[in-house]
Enzyme design. Structure first.
Site, PDB file in Angstrom:
ATOM      1  N   PRO A  18      39.543  33.170  45.201  1.00  0.00           N
ATOM      2  CA  PRO A  18      39.935  34.459  45.761  1.00  0.00           C
ATOM      3  C   PRO A  18      39.633  35.657  44.866  1.00  0.00           C
ATOM      4  CG  PRO A  18      41.852  33.127  45.189  1.00  0.00           C
ATOM      5  CD  PRO A  18      40.657  32.237  45.087  1.00  0.00           C
ATOM      6  N   ASN A  19      39.207  36.703  45.520  1.00  0.00           N
ATOM      7  CA  ASN A  19      38.922  38.024  44.933  1.00  0.00           C
ATOM      8  C   ASN A  19      37.611  38.101  44.174  1.00  0.00           C
ATOM      9  OD1 ASN A  19      41.346  39.431  45.825  1.00  0.00           O
ATOM     10  ND2 ASN A  19      42.425  38.064  44.429  1.00  0.00           N
ATOM     11  N   ARG A  26      35.817  45.909  40.414  1.00  0.00           N
ATOM     12  CA  ARG A  26      37.175  46.168  39.925  1.00  0.00           C
ATOM     13  C   ARG A  26      37.338  45.586  38.529  1.00  0.00           C
ATOM     14  NH1 ARG A  26      40.506  46.652  44.713  1.00  0.00           N
ATOM     15  NH2 ARG A  26      39.414  48.292  45.827  1.00  0.00           N
ATOM     16  N   TYR A  31      36.186  41.740  33.729  1.00  0.00           N
ATOM     17  CA  TYR A  31      35.256  40.833  34.409  1.00  0.00           C
ATOM     18  C   TYR A  31      33.793  41.285  34.347  1.00  0.00           C
ATOM     19  CZ  TYR A  31      39.657  39.048  36.246  1.00  0.00           C
ATOM     20  OH  TYR A  31      40.913  38.524  36.349  1.00  0.00           O
ATOM     21  N   ASN A  81      35.028  28.146  39.845  1.00  0.00           N
ATOM     22  CA  ASN A  81      35.941  29.166  39.339  1.00  0.00           C
ATOM     23  C   ASN A  81      37.011  29.327  40.418  1.00  0.00           C
ATOM     24  OD1 ASN A  81      37.388  31.330  38.484  1.00  0.00           O
ATOM     25  ND2 ASN A  81      35.611  32.620  37.994  1.00  0.00           N
ATOM     26  N   ALA A  84      42.687  32.603  41.031  1.00  0.00           N
ATOM     27  CA  ALA A  84      44.145  32.447  40.953  1.00  0.00           C
ATOM     28  C   ALA A  84      44.620  31.071  41.432  1.00  0.00           C
ATOM     29  CB  ALA A  84      44.828  33.548  41.751  1.00  0.00           C
ATOM     30  N   ASP A  94      43.748  17.803  43.844  1.00  0.00           N
ATOM     31  CA  ASP A  94      43.643  16.517  44.547  1.00  0.00           C
ATOM     32  C   ASP A  94      42.242  16.319  45.118  1.00  0.00           C
ATOM     33  OD1 ASP A  94      46.236  15.811  43.978  1.00  0.00           O
ATOM     34  OD2 ASP A  94      47.046  16.439  45.912  1.00  0.00           O
ATOM     35  N   GLU A 105      35.048  23.529  35.143  1.00  0.00           N
ATOM     36  CA  GLU A 105      35.949  24.634  35.513  1.00  0.00           C
ATOM     37  C   GLU A 105      35.493  25.852  34.722  1.00  0.00           C
ATOM     38  OE1 GLU A 105      40.048  23.863  34.516  1.00  0.00           O
ATOM     39  OE2 GLU A 105      40.585  25.987  34.694  1.00  0.00           O
ATOM     40  N   HIS A 107      35.838  30.111  33.946  1.00  0.00           N
ATOM     41  CA  HIS A 107      36.514  31.400  34.061  1.00  0.00           C
ATOM     42  C   HIS A 107      35.691  32.453  33.341  1.00  0.00           C
ATOM     43  CE1 HIS A 107      39.976  29.473  35.778  1.00  0.00           C
ATOM     44  NE2 HIS A 107      39.862  28.548  34.847  1.00  0.00           N
ATOM     45  N   ILE A 108      35.585  33.596  33.946  1.00  0.00           N
ATOM     46  CA  ILE A 108      34.822  34.702  33.354  1.00  0.00           C
ATOM     47  C   ILE A 108      35.551  35.212  32.113  1.00  0.00           C
ATOM     48  CG2 ILE A 108      33.990  37.060  33.779  1.00  0.00           C
ATOM     49  CD1 ILE A 108      33.899  36.181  36.826  1.00  0.00           C
ATOM     50  N   SER A 109      36.852  35.389  32.253  1.00  0.00           N
ATOM     51  CA  SER A 109      37.669  35.868  31.132  1.00  0.00           C
ATOM     52  C   SER A 109      38.231  34.670  30.363  1.00  0.00           C
ATOM     53  CB  SER A 109      38.818  36.728  31.667  1.00  0.00           C
ATOM     54  OG  SER A 109      39.660  35.952  32.512  1.00  0.00           O
ATOM     55  N   ARG A 114      45.230  35.794  27.824  1.00  0.00           N
ATOM     56  CA  ARG A 114      45.885  36.660  28.809  1.00  0.00           C
ATOM     57  C   ARG A 114      47.358  36.281  28.974  1.00  0.00           C
ATOM     58  NH1 ARG A 114      42.001  37.388  33.772  1.00  0.00           N
ATOM     59  NH2 ARG A 114      43.401  39.161  34.041  1.00  0.00           N
TER      60      ARG A 114
HETATM   61  O1  CA2 Z   1      38.312  34.988  34.576  1.00  0.00           O
HETATM   62  C1  CA2 Z   1      38.211  34.419  35.658  1.00  0.00           C
HETATM   63  O2  CA2 Z   1      37.136  34.059  36.129  1.00  0.00           O
HETATM   64  C2  CA2 Z   1      39.476  34.158  36.495  1.00  0.00           C
HETATM   65  O3  CA2 Z   1      39.348  32.901  37.135  1.00  0.00           O
HETATM   66  C3  CA2 Z   1      39.584  35.265  37.516  1.00  0.00           C
HETATM   67  C4  CA2 Z   1      40.902  35.256  38.287  1.00  0.00           C
HETATM   68  C5  CA2 Z   1      42.094  35.143  37.402  1.00  0.00           C
HETATM   69  O4  CA2 Z   1      43.236  34.901  38.200  1.00  0.00           O
HETATM   70  C6  CA2 Z   1      41.927  34.019  36.431  1.00  0.00           C
HETATM   71  O5  CA2 Z   1      43.003  34.049  35.547  1.00  0.00           O
HETATM   72  C7  CA2 Z   1      40.669  34.146  35.614  1.00  0.00           C
HETATM   73  C8  CA2 Z   1      41.112  36.522  39.117  1.00  0.00           C
HETATM   74  C9  CA2 Z   1      39.961  36.914  39.932  1.00  0.00           C
HETATM   75  C10 CA2 Z   1      40.186  38.273  40.424  1.00  0.00           C
HETATM   76  O6  CA2 Z   1      38.964  38.701  40.954  1.00  0.00           O
HETATM   77  C11 CA2 Z   1      38.528  39.904  40.603  1.00  0.00           C
HETATM   78  C12 CA2 Z   1      37.205  40.033  40.399  1.00  0.00           C
HETATM   79  C13 CA2 Z   1      36.694  41.243  40.017  1.00  0.00           C
HETATM   80  C14 CA2 Z   1      37.533  42.293  39.906  1.00  0.00           C
HETATM   81  C15 CA2 Z   1      38.878  42.149  40.136  1.00  0.00           C
HETATM   82  C16 CA2 Z   1      39.380  40.949  40.496  1.00  0.00           C
END
Ligand code: CA2
Length: 152
Positions: A18-19, A26, A31, A81, A84, A94, A105, A107-109, A114
């Site tokens: 998601p997102n 954003r 990110y 990825n 959330a 599962d 797995e 993650h960008i960050s 965090r």
């Molecule tokens: O760092 C990552 O890739 C995360 O999986 C991104 C998730 C966050 O919940 C994880 O802790 C780390 C959130 C993605 C939100 O997506 C956005 C993408 C661009 C700008 C704002 C939000």
């Protein structure tokens, strides 16, 4: 001499939660400025001849469906990825447990730098490896790492 047909390579699934469709638009300080379309192009370039199934969804059920598809069609590997859903989804865990191949797995960050609620990943229990904190370039790193994990 009989000519041998080159065997088709099994696809690599790259799944985004998601997102992540908002990537580059954003919170670029966390990110980066790269969009998900650019990430997809980087992944396809890094994968070379190997076919890539690149998907993003804000719905858990759709992500689970793609994991099932990867399992049922014998995909070469999964890079995921889960965003959330990483921290909430036993259902994705599962589904991943049923997949036979390597799972990265991603993650960008760096989730461990965090807030505490980003520190416990359900998905890691099923992951062969975890990559976090390399920014959007982490996807290309994951594709290269996956090539080494996939049996020849
Ligand atoms: O760092 C990552 O890739 C995360 O999986 C991104 C998730 C966050 O919940 C994880 O802790 C780390 C959130 C993605 C939100 O997506 C956005 C993408 C661009 C700008 C704002 C939000």
């Amino acid at each position: 001499m009989a000519r041998t047909r080159p065997t088709a390579q099994k696809p690599l699934f790259i799944l985004n939660g998601p997102n992540l469709n908002r990537l580059g638009k954003r919170e670029p300080e966390i990110y980066g400025h790269t969009t998900l379309a650019e990430v997809e192009a980087m992944c396809r370039a890094a994968a070379g001849e190997r076919p890539v199934r690149f998907h993003q969804s804000n719905a858990e059920s759709e992500i689970i469906g793609w994991i099932h598809e990867a399992t049922d069609t014998g995909a070469a590997g999964i890079i995921i990825n889960p965003a959330a859903f990483t921290f909430t989804s036993i259902a994705i865990l599962d589904a991943l447990k049923m997949f036979q191949g390597p799972i990265i797995e991603l993650h960008i960050s760096n989730i461990h730098r965090r807030e505490a609620y980003y520190h416990h990943s359900y998905v890691s229990k099923a992951a062969t490896a975890v990559i976090a904190g390399l920014g959007p370039r982490g996807y290309a790193a994951a594709v290269h790492a996956m090539a080494a994990l996939i049996a020849p």
